[in-house]
Design a protein around this motif. Sequence first.
Motif, PDB file in Angstrom:
ATOM      1  N   VAL A  48       0.824  -1.207   0.000  1.00  0.00           N
ATOM      2  CA  VAL A  48       0.000   0.000   0.000  1.00  0.00           C
ATOM      3  C   VAL A  48       0.863   1.263   0.000  1.00  0.00           C
ATOM      4  CG1 VAL A  48      -2.045  -1.122   0.947  1.00  0.00           C
ATOM      5  CG2 VAL A  48      -0.356  -0.130   2.513  1.00  0.00           C
ATOM      6  N   ARG A  63      -8.224 -10.256   9.631  1.00  0.00           N
ATOM      7  CA  ARG A  63      -9.086  -9.116   9.962  1.00  0.00           C
ATOM      8  C   ARG A  63     -10.119  -9.528  11.022  1.00  0.00           C
ATOM      9  NH1 ARG A  63     -10.117  -3.441   8.747  1.00  0.00           N
ATOM     10  NH2 ARG A  63     -12.182  -3.175   9.652  1.00  0.00           N
ATOM     11  N   LEU A  75     -10.399  -5.705  18.985  1.00  0.00           N
ATOM     12  CA  LEU A  75     -10.625  -4.258  19.119  1.00  0.00           C
ATOM     13  C   LEU A  75     -12.112  -3.898  18.966  1.00  0.00           C
ATOM     14  CD1 LEU A  75      -7.613  -3.217  16.849  1.00  0.00           C
ATOM     15  CD2 LEU A  75      -7.653  -3.186  19.339  1.00  0.00           C
ATOM     16  N   PHE A 130      -2.155   3.557  25.598  1.00  0.00           N
ATOM     17  CA  PHE A 130      -2.136   2.525  24.553  1.00  0.00           C
ATOM     18  C   PHE A 130      -1.136   1.391  24.807  1.00  0.00           C
ATOM     19  CE2 PHE A 130      -1.030   0.801  20.340  1.00  0.00           C
ATOM     20  CZ  PHE A 130      -2.276   0.297  19.974  1.00  0.00           C
ATOM     21  N   SER A 147       1.167  -5.203  13.747  1.00  0.00           N
ATOM     22  CA  SER A 147       0.259  -4.244  13.102  1.00  0.00           C
ATOM     23  C   SER A 147      -0.230  -3.192  14.094  1.00  0.00           C
ATOM     24  CB  SER A 147      -0.951  -4.960  12.508  1.00  0.00           C
ATOM     25  OG  SER A 147      -0.564  -5.659  11.356  1.00  0.00           O
ATOM     26  N   GLY A 201      -1.085   1.755  15.676  1.00  0.00           N
ATOM     27  CA  GLY A 201      -1.972   2.081  16.779  1.00  0.00           C
ATOM     28  C   GLY A 201      -1.579   3.258  17.634  1.00  0.00           C
ATOM     29  N   THR A 255      -0.547   7.185  14.846  1.00  0.00           N
ATOM     30  CA  THR A 255      -1.749   7.682  14.172  1.00  0.00           C
ATOM     31  C   THR A 255      -2.611   8.487  15.146  1.00  0.00           C
ATOM     32  OG1 THR A 255      -2.676   5.532  14.688  1.00  0.00           O
ATOM     33  CG2 THR A 255      -1.959   5.879  12.417  1.00  0.00           C
ATOM     34  N   GLY A 305      -3.758  12.286  15.286  1.00  0.00           N
ATOM     35  CA  GLY A 305      -5.190  12.574  15.365  1.00  0.00           C
ATOM     36  C   GLY A 305      -5.511  13.543  16.498  1.00  0.00           C
ATOM     37  N   VAL A 314      -3.804  10.450   8.307  1.00  0.00           N
ATOM     38  CA  VAL A 314      -3.269   9.541   7.288  1.00  0.00           C
ATOM     39  C   VAL A 314      -3.697  10.114   5.937  1.00  0.00           C
ATOM     40  CG1 VAL A 314      -3.364   7.217   6.301  1.00  0.00           C
ATOM     41  CG2 VAL A 314      -3.310   7.513   8.787  1.00  0.00           C
ATOM     42  N   PHE A 366      -2.747   6.441   0.714  1.00  0.00           N
ATOM     43  CA  PHE A 366      -2.334   5.041   0.593  1.00  0.00           C
ATOM     44  C   PHE A 366      -2.387   4.694  -0.888  1.00  0.00           C
ATOM     45  CE2 PHE A 366      -3.195   3.935   5.191  1.00  0.00           C
ATOM     46  CZ  PHE A 366      -1.943   3.402   5.426  1.00  0.00           C
ATOM     47  N   LEU A 412      -6.608  10.597   0.481  1.00  0.00           N
ATOM     48  CA  LEU A 412      -7.702  10.596   1.450  1.00  0.00           C
ATOM     49  C   LEU A 412      -7.992  12.018   1.932  1.00  0.00           C
ATOM     50  CD1 LEU A 412      -6.538   7.572   3.661  1.00  0.00           C
ATOM     51  CD2 LEU A 412      -7.934   7.493   1.606  1.00  0.00           C
ATOM     52  N   HIS A 437     -10.555  -2.772   4.256  1.00  0.00           N
ATOM     53  CA  HIS A 437      -9.369  -2.405   5.040  1.00  0.00           C
ATOM     54  C   HIS A 437      -9.618  -1.221   5.965  1.00  0.00           C
ATOM     55  CE1 HIS A 437      -6.475  -5.131   3.139  1.00  0.00           C
ATOM     56  NE2 HIS A 437      -7.111  -4.887   2.001  1.00  0.00           N
ATOM     57  N   VAL A 491      -9.135  -0.853  11.455  1.00  0.00           N
ATOM     58  CA  VAL A 491      -9.693  -1.802  12.416  1.00  0.00           C
ATOM     59  C   VAL A 491      -9.511  -1.268  13.842  1.00  0.00           C
ATOM     60  CG1 VAL A 491      -7.632  -3.269  12.745  1.00  0.00           C
ATOM     61  CG2 VAL A 491      -9.890  -4.311  12.798  1.00  0.00           C
ATOM     62  N   GLY A 492      -8.674  -0.239  13.984  1.00  0.00           N
ATOM     63  CA  GLY A 492      -8.432   0.345  15.307  1.00  0.00           C
ATOM     64  C   GLY A 492      -9.158   1.659  15.513  1.00  0.00           C
ATOM     65  N   ALA A 504      -8.972   4.776  18.465  1.00  0.00           N
ATOM     66  CA  ALA A 504      -8.651   6.162  18.144  1.00  0.00           C
ATOM     67  C   ALA A 504      -9.751   7.099  18.649  1.00  0.00           C
ATOM     68  CB  ALA A 504      -8.470   6.312  16.634  1.00  0.00           C
TER      69      ALA A 504
HETATM   70  C1  HEM Z   1      -6.634   8.770  14.131  1.00  0.00           C
HETATM   71  C2  HEM Z   1      -6.050   7.596  14.131  1.00  0.00           C
HETATM   72  C3  HEM Z   1      -6.018   6.650  12.961  1.00  0.00           C
HETATM   73  C4  HEM Z   1      -6.149   6.919  11.627  1.00  0.00           C
HETATM   74  C5  HEM Z   1      -6.364   8.270  10.953  1.00  0.00           C
HETATM   75  C6  HEM Z   1      -6.062   5.634  10.941  1.00  0.00           C
HETATM   76  C7  HEM Z   1      -6.184   5.474   9.568  1.00  0.00           C
HETATM   77  C8  HEM Z   1      -6.233   4.256   8.918  1.00  0.00           C
HETATM   78  C9  HEM Z   1      -6.512   4.081   7.516  1.00  0.00           C
HETATM   79  C10 HEM Z   1      -6.767   5.214   6.518  1.00  0.00           C
HETATM   80  C11 HEM Z   1      -6.508   2.745   7.245  1.00  0.00           C
HETATM   81  C12 HEM Z   1      -6.808   2.072   5.902  1.00  0.00           C
HETATM   82  C13 HEM Z   1      -5.610   1.505   5.223  1.00  0.00           C
HETATM   83  C14 HEM Z   1      -5.898   1.017   3.828  1.00  0.00           C
HETATM   84  O1  HEM Z   1      -7.032   1.138   3.336  1.00  0.00           O
HETATM   85  O2  HEM Z   1      -4.972   0.516   3.179  1.00  0.00           O
HETATM   86  C15 HEM Z   1      -6.194   2.072   8.486  1.00  0.00           C
HETATM   87  C16 HEM Z   1      -6.053   0.706   8.637  1.00  0.00           C
HETATM   88  C17 HEM Z   1      -5.604   0.099   9.795  1.00  0.00           C
HETATM   89  N1  HEM Z   1      -5.475   0.690  11.046  1.00  0.00           N
HETATM   90 FE1  HEM Z   1      -5.788   2.641  11.472  1.00  0.00          FE
HETATM   91  N2  HEM Z   1      -5.873   4.642  11.860  1.00  0.00           N
HETATM   92  C18 HEM Z   1      -5.848   5.214  13.100  1.00  0.00           C
HETATM   93  C19 HEM Z   1      -5.703   4.547  14.317  1.00  0.00           C
HETATM   94  C20 HEM Z   1      -5.460   3.200  14.446  1.00  0.00           C
HETATM   95  C21 HEM Z   1      -5.322   2.502  15.712  1.00  0.00           C
HETATM   96  C22 HEM Z   1      -5.482   3.147  17.079  1.00  0.00           C
HETATM   97  C23 HEM Z   1      -5.033   1.190  15.414  1.00  0.00           C
HETATM   98  C24 HEM Z   1      -4.811   0.020  16.349  1.00  0.00           C
HETATM   99  C25 HEM Z   1      -5.236  -0.065  17.571  1.00  0.00           C
HETATM  100  C26 HEM Z   1      -5.025   1.068  13.966  1.00  0.00           C
HETATM  101  C27 HEM Z   1      -4.769  -0.100  13.265  1.00  0.00           C
HETATM  102  C28 HEM Z   1      -5.009  -0.264  11.911  1.00  0.00           C
HETATM  103  C29 HEM Z   1      -4.821  -1.527  11.218  1.00  0.00           C
HETATM  104  C30 HEM Z   1      -4.318  -2.823  11.821  1.00  0.00           C
HETATM  105  C31 HEM Z   1      -5.212  -1.295   9.880  1.00  0.00           C
HETATM  106  C32 HEM Z   1      -5.248  -2.305   8.742  1.00  0.00           C
HETATM  107  C33 HEM Z   1      -6.662  -2.814   8.576  1.00  0.00           C
HETATM  108  C34 HEM Z   1      -6.867  -3.715   7.370  1.00  0.00           C
HETATM  109  O3  HEM Z   1      -6.036  -3.687   6.459  1.00  0.00           O
HETATM  110  O4  HEM Z   1      -7.875  -4.449   7.350  1.00  0.00           O
HETATM  111  N3  HEM Z   1      -5.296   2.296  13.424  1.00  0.00           N
HETATM  112  N4  HEM Z   1      -6.055   3.009   9.500  1.00  0.00           N
END
Ligand code: HEM
Lengths: 107, 411
Positions: free
Chosen positions: B82, B111, B118, B162, B246, B251, B254, B258, B297, B300, B325, B358, B361-362, B366
């Motif tokens: 990505v 997933r 979460l 966290f 991951s 986690g 980001t 934010g 973010v 991607f 985005l 995608h 998942v977190g 957030a």
């Molecule tokens: C403001 C905070 C956050 C923003 C803006 C954000 C943004 C994103 C975005 C845009 C994606 C999509 C990626 C894609 O489509 O390729 C994503 C996926 C993901 N995020 Fe977040 N994220 C945040 C917080 C978190 C937190 C707190 C965690 C974990 C506790 C987390 C774990 C993940 C994971 C594991 C994915 C991959 C999910 C998948 O591919 O199915 N993120 N995030």
Amino acid sequence: MTTITFIHPDNRSEDVKAEEGASVMLAALTHGVDGIVAECGGNAVCATCHVYVDDAWVAKLDPMSDDEDALLDGTASERLPNSRLSCQIKVSPALDGLVVRVPERQS
Amino acid sequence: MNLTDVSAPAAHPTAPADGIAHLDIDPFSIAFFDDPYPAHEAMREAGPVIYLDRWNVYGVARYAEVYAVLNDNRTFCSSRGVGLSDFAKETPWRPPSLILEADPPAHTRTRAVLSKVLSPAVMKRLRDGFMAAAEAKVDELLARGQFDAITELAEAYPLSVFPDALGLKPEGREHLIPYASLVFNAFGPPNELRQQAIARSAPHQAYVTEQCQRDNLTPGGFGACIHAFAETGDITPAEAPLLVRSLLSAGLDTTVYGIGAAVYCLARFPEEWQRLRQDPSLARNAFEEAVRFESPVQTFFRTTTREVEIGGVTIPEGEKVLMFLGSANRDVRRWERPDVYDISRKVSGHVGFGSGIHMCVGQLVARLEGEAVLTALARKVATIEVNGAVKRRYNNTLRGLESLPISITPA
Ligand code: HEM
Ligand code: FES
């Protein structure tokens, strides 16, 4: 067009003409019905599109998936036997007249 | 900072499709990071799909096309990376993510595990602790009066909740933010930001690899929960540490960006701050709107699995498509007054957390952190003022500040 009635916690009710193929969540959002927050935009992550389905309608909906079932365990307002996620209910002519109640809280 | 490109990619083998606007915008340059908005607008106005000659990639900057690409994972895959690097042609800098950089059916399985770890039900259990920690943090900052809202709030608060929720031991946590910054720089092109981050990555990678092992994770935390799914057979024991990784990657930093975005918004939009003070129940939406407004973010990539027509343009198979985005979240075609921060906006549908299979998942973690911080501020603070030079932090994927000196007074 399928008519869906949303009843708010204060018993105020709103009728919405929903487009086929959309979700009940999207119908609420496009018509400005408050109380359906839908933080995840219908991706089955957030459980903030919670509704209580009128008893007469519960059995007429498609059964819920395991994912929806698990998400409903985390709703902000109490989960009841007629709890559903409105983003997972697809609007179809068969649902014309559907009545759902909006919970007190979504988060 | 001088960011010259240390290695430009080889000449592109296939010429881009006809009828498409070529732009010489570099969305990974310092000038762009300093003010992306005119460039976002130029890209949106140039067409539904554009071509960026600097990195030989297709781009989508309008809401409709960004949403469409996010929601067609069969055509626009993630398993080839990505970031700009195409895993079908280049060796990834680290073993690929089992969730972010995976397609169904592999993605579906991993997933499902992280969704359970979460879930909304898990958040209910964390809620009181996260809220109390935010109140304590704001009390501490009120006693000081002046502080840096990035290091002492946007970083300090997530660091106080966290890593414990994940179950990390106290030692070595200073690697967490540098590791995440590395991961998000590495999605970018081979510019100085990426090359330097990778060159300095060894100690952070060593720490993270070690922490992901079952024995290093406290019982009850997210990490231990992931490992428990290896016992039930949902994932293999070899997959568990990579899924913990991951959360370490995505986690913490980001949410730093934010929360930083939300505080920066409230400091710049005093009327919105007053509305929040009058009604602290708007805190959660105020955070969500900050995620739309600043889009921590920003971008991607996806890779096309077949020739595809989108917005009247044909993209060949095997091409990288960059999704903006942050630009989609400010597209006038989708949003009324997109450049205004409005804490009561109906913000559902923004793509700051992505969309489709995608989608973050977190996101519930957030939102819980964001809501906790903004609720504590709204209840306890009367005024927020910027009282020093605001400095931007540069990262190939993340948008946010290095320093935001503010002063606050008690309510
Ligand atoms: C403001 C905070 C956050 C923003 C803006 C954000 C943004 C994103 C975005 C845009 C994606 C999509 C990626 C894609 O489509 O390729 C994503 C996926 C993901 N995020 Fe977040 N994220 C945040 C917080 C978190 C937190 C707190 C965690 C974990 C506790 C987390 C774990 C993940 C994971 C594991 C994915 C991959 C999910 C998948 O591919 O199915 N993120 N995030
Ligand atoms: S809108 Fe998020 S679960 Fe329905």
